[in-house]
Design a protein around this motif. Structure first.
Motif, PDB file in Angstrom:
ATOM      1  N   LEU A  44      34.740  30.288  47.585  1.00 21.49           N
ATOM      2  CA  LEU A  44      34.920  28.884  47.229  1.00 21.49           C
ATOM      3  C   LEU A  44      33.596  28.162  47.443  1.00 21.49           C
ATOM      4  O   LEU A  44      32.974  28.321  48.498  1.00 21.49           O
ATOM      5  N   ILE A  45      33.181  27.384  46.465  1.00 18.30           N
ATOM      6  CA  ILE A  45      31.970  26.587  46.604  1.00 18.30           C
ATOM      7  C   ILE A  45      32.351  25.127  46.416  1.00 18.30           C
ATOM      8  O   ILE A  45      32.779  24.722  45.336  1.00 18.30           O
ATOM      9  N   PHE A  46      32.202  24.357  47.486  1.00 16.04           N
ATOM     10  CA  PHE A  46      32.537  22.942  47.460  1.00 16.04           C
ATOM     11  C   PHE A  46      31.291  22.126  47.153  1.00 16.04           C
ATOM     12  O   PHE A  46      30.203  22.431  47.647  1.00 16.04           O
ATOM     13  N   SER A  47      31.466  21.071  46.348  1.00 18.27           N
ATOM     14  CA  SER A  47      30.343  20.183  46.068  1.00 18.27           C
ATOM     15  C   SER A  47      30.793  18.736  46.156  1.00 18.27           C
ATOM     16  O   SER A  47      31.978  18.424  46.011  1.00 18.27           O
ATOM     17  N   CYS A  48      29.816  17.862  46.416  1.00 16.95           N
ATOM     18  CA  CYS A  48      30.098  16.435  46.486  1.00 16.95           C
ATOM     19  C   CYS A  48      28.886  15.667  45.976  1.00 16.95           C
ATOM     20  O   CYS A  48      28.284  16.052  44.979  1.00 16.95           O
ATOM     21  N   HIS A  49      28.478  14.612  46.683  1.00 16.65           N
ATOM     22  CA  HIS A  49      27.428  13.705  46.216  1.00 16.65           C
ATOM     23  C   HIS A  49      26.007  14.131  46.586  1.00 16.65           C
ATOM     24  O   HIS A  49      25.069  13.411  46.262  1.00 16.65           O
ATOM     25  N   CYS A  53      25.856  13.619  51.772  1.00 13.42           N
ATOM     26  CA  CYS A  53      27.314  13.520  51.711  1.00 13.42           C
ATOM     27  C   CYS A  53      27.914  14.670  52.520  1.00 13.42           C
ATOM     28  O   CYS A  53      27.671  15.835  52.204  1.00 13.42           O
ATOM     29  N   PRO A  54      28.706  14.369  53.539  1.00 12.75           N
ATOM     30  CA  PRO A  54      29.274  15.432  54.370  1.00 12.75           C
ATOM     31  C   PRO A  54      30.556  16.051  53.812  1.00 12.75           C
ATOM     32  O   PRO A  54      31.060  17.018  54.374  1.00 12.75           O
ATOM     33  N   TYR A  55      31.084  15.542  52.712  1.00 13.62           N
ATOM     34  CA  TYR A  55      32.395  15.979  52.219  1.00 13.62           C
ATOM     35  C   TYR A  55      32.472  17.474  51.938  1.00 13.62           C
ATOM     36  O   TYR A  55      33.450  18.116  52.286  1.00 13.62           O
ATOM     37  N   SER A  56      31.456  18.017  51.281  1.00 16.89           N
ATOM     38  CA  SER A  56      31.541  19.435  50.907  1.00 16.89           C
ATOM     39  C   SER A  56      31.486  20.341  52.135  1.00 16.89           C
ATOM     40  O   SER A  56      32.205  21.342  52.210  1.00 16.89           O
ATOM     41  N   ALA A  57      30.650  20.002  53.116  1.00 18.26           N
ATOM     42  CA  ALA A  57      30.582  20.803  54.339  1.00 18.26           C
ATOM     43  C   ALA A  57      31.896  20.709  55.109  1.00 18.26           C
ATOM     44  O   ALA A  57      32.396  21.708  55.638  1.00 18.26           O
ATOM     45  N   GLU A  70      35.574  33.131  52.262  1.00 14.15           N
ATOM     46  CA  GLU A  70      34.248  32.866  51.715  1.00 14.15           C
ATOM     47  C   GLU A  70      34.044  31.403  51.311  1.00 14.15           C
ATOM     48  O   GLU A  70      33.592  31.123  50.214  1.00 14.15           O
ATOM     49  N   PRO A  71      34.333  30.444  52.187  1.00 17.85           N
ATOM     50  CA  PRO A  71      34.050  29.059  51.812  1.00 17.85           C
ATOM     51  C   PRO A  71      32.566  28.746  51.983  1.00 17.85           C
ATOM     52  O   PRO A  71      31.946  29.144  52.965  1.00 17.85           O
ATOM     53  N   ARG A  72      32.015  28.079  51.013  1.00 22.03           N
ATOM     54  CA  ARG A  72      30.611  27.671  51.028  1.00 22.03           C
ATOM     55  C   ARG A  72      30.539  26.227  50.551  1.00 22.03           C
ATOM     56  O   ARG A  72      31.483  25.707  49.986  1.00 22.03           O
ATOM     57  N   TYR A  73      29.390  25.616  50.768  1.00 22.72           N
ATOM     58  CA  TYR A  73      29.186  24.308  50.158  1.00 22.72           C
ATOM     59  C   TYR A  73      27.815  24.277  49.512  1.00 22.72           C
ATOM     60  O   TYR A  73      26.899  24.968  49.924  1.00 22.72           O
ATOM     61  N   TYR A  74      27.722  23.489  48.471  1.00 25.68           N
ATOM     62  CA  TYR A  74      26.490  23.348  47.700  1.00 25.68           C
ATOM     63  C   TYR A  74      25.788  22.102  48.233  1.00 25.68           C
ATOM     64  O   TYR A  74      26.183  20.980  47.900  1.00 25.68           O
ATOM     65  N   PRO A  75      24.752  22.264  49.078  1.00 28.94           N
ATOM     66  CA  PRO A  75      24.143  21.125  49.756  1.00 28.94           C
ATOM     67  C   PRO A  75      23.612  20.042  48.813  1.00 28.94           C
ATOM     68  O   PRO A  75      23.696  18.866  49.123  1.00 28.94           O
ATOM     69  N   GLY A  76      23.091  20.430  47.677  1.00 28.42           N
ATOM     70  CA  GLY A  76      22.547  19.448  46.743  1.00 28.42           C
ATOM     71  C   GLY A  76      23.615  18.723  45.950  1.00 28.42           C
ATOM     72  O   GLY A  76      23.363  17.668  45.359  1.00 28.42           O
ATOM     73  N   GLY A  77      24.803  19.300  45.923  1.00 28.29           N
ATOM     74  CA  GLY A  77      25.921  18.686  45.217  1.00 28.29           C
ATOM     75  C   GLY A  77      25.666  18.480  43.731  1.00 28.29           C
ATOM     76  O   GLY A  77      24.739  19.045  43.140  1.00 28.29           O
ATOM     77  N   PHE A  78      26.492  17.645  43.148  1.00 28.45           N
ATOM     78  CA  PHE A  78      26.399  17.395  41.714  1.00 28.45           C
ATOM     79  C   PHE A  78      25.047  16.810  41.305  1.00 28.45           C
ATOM     80  O   PHE A  78      24.504  17.189  40.263  1.00 28.45           O
ATOM     81  N   PRO A  79      24.428  15.924  42.113  1.00 27.46           N
ATOM     82  CA  PRO A  79      23.107  15.415  41.714  1.00 27.46           C
ATOM     83  C   PRO A  79      22.063  16.518  41.534  1.00 27.46           C
ATOM     84  O   PRO A  79      21.286  16.501  40.578  1.00 27.46           O
TER      85      PRO A  79
END
Length: 95
Positions: A44-49, A53-57, A70-79
């Motif tokens: 899973l790759i979560f993204s936000c702003h 933005c702390p939402y994805s983490a 396998e949860p991950r977050y995309y630090p750069g997010g949608f921008p």
């Protein structure tokens, strides 16, 4: 990988990563909702702003507590996705 956008619905509708699933961190994210779009073994790759933005983490941490392996977050997010020139899509209501 399964992309999950945890921003507000208006932000998601205005543009998101193609194929991303919308689960607002504030009202839609739950173990049950994740199980509808992925299995516990999926990445899973979560993204936000973006990086401030702390939402994805936070969403990735919750997914890990719920048993997703396998949860991950995309630090750069949608921008960052947009800045890289990668494709984006609008929600059907915005087209």
């Amino acid at each position: 990988a399964v992309f999950v956008d945890v921003r507000a619905e208006l932000d998601f509708d205005a543009g998101h990563i193609p194929g991303a699933h919308f689960l607002s961190l504030m009202v839609g994210l739950s173990r049950e909702a994740l199980m509808e779009i992925a299995s516990e073994d999926d990445t899973l790759i979560f993204s936000c702003h973006g990086p401030h933005c702390p939402y994805s983490a936070y969403a990735a941490a919750k997914a890990q507590l719920w048993g997703f392996k396998e949860p991950r977050y995309y630090p750069g997010g949608f921008p960052a996705w947009q800045e890289a020139g990668l494709p984006t899509e609008l929600s059907e209501s915005q087209q």
